[in-house]
Design a protein around this motif. Sequence first.
Motif, short mmCIF file in Angstrom:
data_model
loop_
_atom_site.label_atom_id
_atom_site.label_comp_id
_atom_site.label_asym_id
_atom_site.label_seq_id
_atom_site.Cartn_x
_atom_site.Cartn_y
_atom_site.Cartn_z
N UNK A 1 0.79 -1.13 0.15
CA UNK A 1 -0.04 -0.07 -0.18
C UNK A 1 0.84 1.40 0.04
N UNK A 2 2.13 1.25 0.91
CA UNK A 2 2.71 2.43 1.07
C UNK A 2 3.50 2.62 -0.35
N UNK A 3 3.96 1.73 -0.67
CA UNK A 3 4.90 1.94 -1.97
C UNK A 3 4.13 2.19 -3.03
N UNK A 4 3.03 1.79 -3.50
CA UNK A 4 2.12 1.90 -4.66
C UNK A 4 1.62 3.30 -4.35
N UNK A 5 1.12 3.77 -3.24
CA UNK A 5 0.54 4.81 -3.03
C UNK A 5 1.51 6.04 -3.13
N UNK A 6 2.81 5.79 -2.75
CA UNK A 6 3.80 6.81 -2.86
C UNK A 6 4.05 7.07 -4.36
N UNK A 7 4.11 5.99 -5.08
CA UNK A 7 4.52 6.23 -6.60
C UNK A 7 3.15 6.96 -7.22
N UNK A 8 2.03 6.67 -6.75
CA UNK A 8 0.81 7.36 -7.44
C UNK A 8 0.94 8.65 -7.13
N UNK A 9 1.06 9.06 -5.77
CA UNK A 9 1.19 10.46 -5.47
C UNK A 9 2.33 11.20 -6.34
N UNK A 10 3.54 10.69 -6.46
CA UNK A 10 4.54 11.14 -7.21
C UNK A 10 3.96 11.55 -8.65
N UNK A 11 3.58 10.36 -9.16
CA UNK A 11 3.07 10.51 -10.59
C UNK A 11 1.99 11.28 -10.93
N UNK A 12 1.15 11.47 -10.23
CA UNK A 12 0.30 12.52 -10.16
C UNK A 12 0.76 14.18 -10.04
N UNK A 13 1.56 14.23 -8.92
CA UNK A 13 2.46 15.46 -9.02
C UNK A 13 3.10 15.83 -10.24
N UNK A 14 3.92 14.83 -10.50
CA UNK A 14 4.78 14.91 -11.93
C UNK A 14 3.90 15.17 -13.06
N UNK A 15 2.71 14.71 -13.21
CA UNK A 15 1.75 15.09 -14.24
C UNK A 15 1.31 16.32 -14.29
N UNK A 16 1.03 16.65 -12.87
CA UNK A 16 0.44 18.20 -12.74
C UNK A 16 1.57 19.01 -13.20
#
Length: 215
Positions: A62-77
């Motif tokens: 959970x922590x690994x995948x959500x961290x990636x998702x958060x980073x991914x969304x931030x980078x996309x933004x």
Amino acid sequence: MAEAGVAGEKDGAAEISRDFHHPYTPYDIQETFMNTVYEVLEGGKVGILESPTGTGKSLSLICGSLTWLRDYKRNTFEGGLNWGQNDSNEPEWVIEQTKARKRREMLRGREEMETRLAKIRAKEKAQKTKYLKGDQEFKRRKTERVDDQDDEEQFVLDDYDSDTEVSQNRSGFYSAATLELMEKMGMGPSALKPLEEEAEDEIKMMRYKLRTSNI
Ligand SMILES: Nc1ncnc2c1ncn2[C@@H]1O[C@H](COP(=O)(O)OP(=O)(O)OP(=O)(O)O)[C@@H](O)[C@H]1O
């Protein structure tokens, strides 16, 4: 023995230090696990991870995948605001102003959505609390609504139509309040992209299999 790694990259994955916001102090094996999950998602790879039972796989996943998702969304933004080199005739300060305005608009839109979602969540929580506290009137109203329907009718499935399946399912997934909010934010059913396209960024998370059996 615990193993977490991508074939050929096992050591590299664990070297980078990231804050995964793990609720406890993660063990080394969990750091490795979370980093591996992150790298797998980042690379769009398939990962097969093994770790003994009770070593915190679920939490690390959970922590690994959500961290990636958060980073991914931030980078996309951020990427949405990165327009590359200024090839137009506009002066640089005009471009910067436009970018700043666009960023403010995006942030305001996101804040507005968060505020409305928070209100909806608070409302649902209040309803749940009321229900759990045994508000008889609330329970009676809910029961009446169910009783209103013909007993068998509630279990009859809609006719299947493959052409409308996606939009129906996806609209039906959200509450009316959420749909209204999504529509307002330009994310409603009318703005939905084809499922394959929209799911592309989220689906990366699913591109691995996690073996959870005891070893
Ligand atoms: N670093 C940690 N420090 C303390 N407790 C932890 C830590 N990591 C996980 N836990 C706790 O250990 C328990 C087991 O974690 P988790 O369910 O994630 O393990 P698991 O490997 O997925 O288990 P299983 O193999 O049974 O599916 C949970 O109660 C979790 O909160």
